[in-house]
Write a protein that holds these residues in place. Structure first.
Motif, PDB file in Angstrom:
ATOM      1  N   SER A 281       0.843  -1.197   0.000  1.00  0.00           N
ATOM      2  CA  SER A 281       0.000   0.000   0.000  1.00  0.00           C
ATOM      3  C   SER A 281       0.875   1.242   0.000  1.00  0.00           C
ATOM      4  O   SER A 281       1.794   1.368   0.815  1.00  0.00           O
TER       5      SER A 281
ATOM      6  N   LEU B 129      -2.678   0.589  -4.373  1.00  0.00           N
ATOM      7  CA  LEU B 129      -2.361  -0.775  -3.971  1.00  0.00           C
ATOM      8  C   LEU B 129      -1.709  -1.498  -5.142  1.00  0.00           C
ATOM      9  O   LEU B 129      -2.189  -1.426  -6.274  1.00  0.00           O
TER      10      LEU B 129
ATOM     11  N   SER C 243      -4.112   7.127  -2.780  1.00  0.00           N
ATOM     12  CA  SER C 243      -4.115   5.741  -2.302  1.00  0.00           C
ATOM     13  C   SER C 243      -3.862   4.809  -3.477  1.00  0.00           C
ATOM     14  O   SER C 243      -4.519   4.895  -4.512  1.00  0.00           O
TER      15      SER C 243
END
Length: 324
Positions: free
Chosen positions: A134, A153, A151
């Motif tokens: 992450s 991932l 954000s």
């Protein structure tokens, strides 16, 4: 009858809560959360969310469990996201979640450090283990989940023999994250991304403990400390490329130690590492996955890592001194 894939997030801290919140916005999955220390708060009040990317709100998990044992009594899970601290010197993460792992489960490791996959692969050789890295700025404090403006991932199935078999299942959950604004990519070989993140994790975490409370920006701006950070980062660059046989992906424009410290200095809000917070609270630090495991790999690959060895010795002594 519930037909949506069931997701169990183990760990109700910053990472578990943030990504549980994003998944809970979708009608394509059903999300449950296992919390321990903050169970009552998560169950009764939920999480106050302050996100530069997604806005403000309240995340009230639909289902909150106080333990793995309690969660195991409520059926099987398609995805188990492990968002616990990786502390192999204290407990076995794979053993902790074993009661909720079935042949239909995909295990996703949302943890920092190097070598975190090994205990899970050893314990569950026939279950797909996904290593997820992450890239996010988030902290959970006093009931408030504070998140920055980005954000991302990066995920990859750890064992090559599982990649084609479980590709669709991994794609499904990554698409759900993507639908909710989380940039989510899949890599055949995830380890360069894990080492990319470790450039910052493996340097700023232990150095901040030694510096007795400095923020990442303070360390990067101090010429002596910046040199220590960059020399430690240089070891991580050399070791990571030797171990993976590949170049790092350059997330956030970090392609060498100097660009890493420049990136740190550019962050407008003070950042304090998780290892520093653990040290200040006299909690176990993730010293094994941050330092010990990379040092062991360095010995295997004949890479000299004197700074990492020195930092490991010092943070170990600090942790062992908690009881004095």
């Amino acid at each position: 009858m519930e037909l949506k894939p069931r997701v169990l997030i183990v760990g109700g801290g910053a990472i578990g809560a943030l990504f549980g919140w994003r998944l809970s916005q979708s009608d394509k999955v059903s999300v449950s959360l296992v919390c321990r220390s903050n169970y009552v708060e998560a169950k009764t009040r939920g999480y106050l969310v302050d996100s530069a990317q997604f806005g403000k709100g309240v995340y009230r998990p639909k289902t909150v469990f106080q333990s793995i044992d309690e969660a195991s009594l409520c059926g099987s899970y398609d995805y188990v996201i492990v968002a616990l601290k990786a502390l192999p010197n204290i407990y076995d993460c794979a053993d902790r979640v074993s009661r909720v792992i079935t042949p239909k489960t995909m295990i996703m490791l949302f943890q920092n450090g190097i070598g975190i996959e090994d205990p899970f692969v050893a314990r569950f050789p026939h279950v797909p283990v996904v290593s997820t890295v992450s890239f996010v700025s988030v902290k959970y404090e006093n009931g408030v989940l504070k998140h920055g403006g980005f954000s991302m991932l990066a995920s990859g199935i750890h064992l090559p023999e599982h990649r084609s078999i479980y590709a669709d299942k991994l794609q499904y959950i990554c698409d759900v994250f993507g639908d909710q604004g989380v940039s989510s990519i899949i890599e055949q070989d995830i380890q360069p991304y894990r080492w990319q993140k470790h450039i910052l994790n493996g340097s700023t975490n232990p150095v901040s403990v030694i510096c007795n409370g400095a923020s990442c920006q303070q360390m990067a701006k101090n010429p002596h400390c910046r040199t220590l950070l960059e020399e430690t980062m240089a070891e991580i660059f050399v070791l990571g490329k030797k171990v993976t046989g590949r170049a790092f992906p350059g997330v956030d424009g970090i392609v060498d130690p100097e660009s890493a410290t420049s990136y740190i200095k550019s962050i407008p809000v003070p950042v304090y590492t998780s290892m520093l917070v653990d040290s200040q609270c006299k909690r176990p630090m993730e010293r094994d996955v941050i330092l010990k495991n990379p040092i062991a790999l360095a010995a295997q690959h004949n890479v000299d890592v004197p700074h990492m060895k020195a930092l490991y010795a010092m943070v170990t002594m600090i942790e062992e001194g908690y009881s004095k």
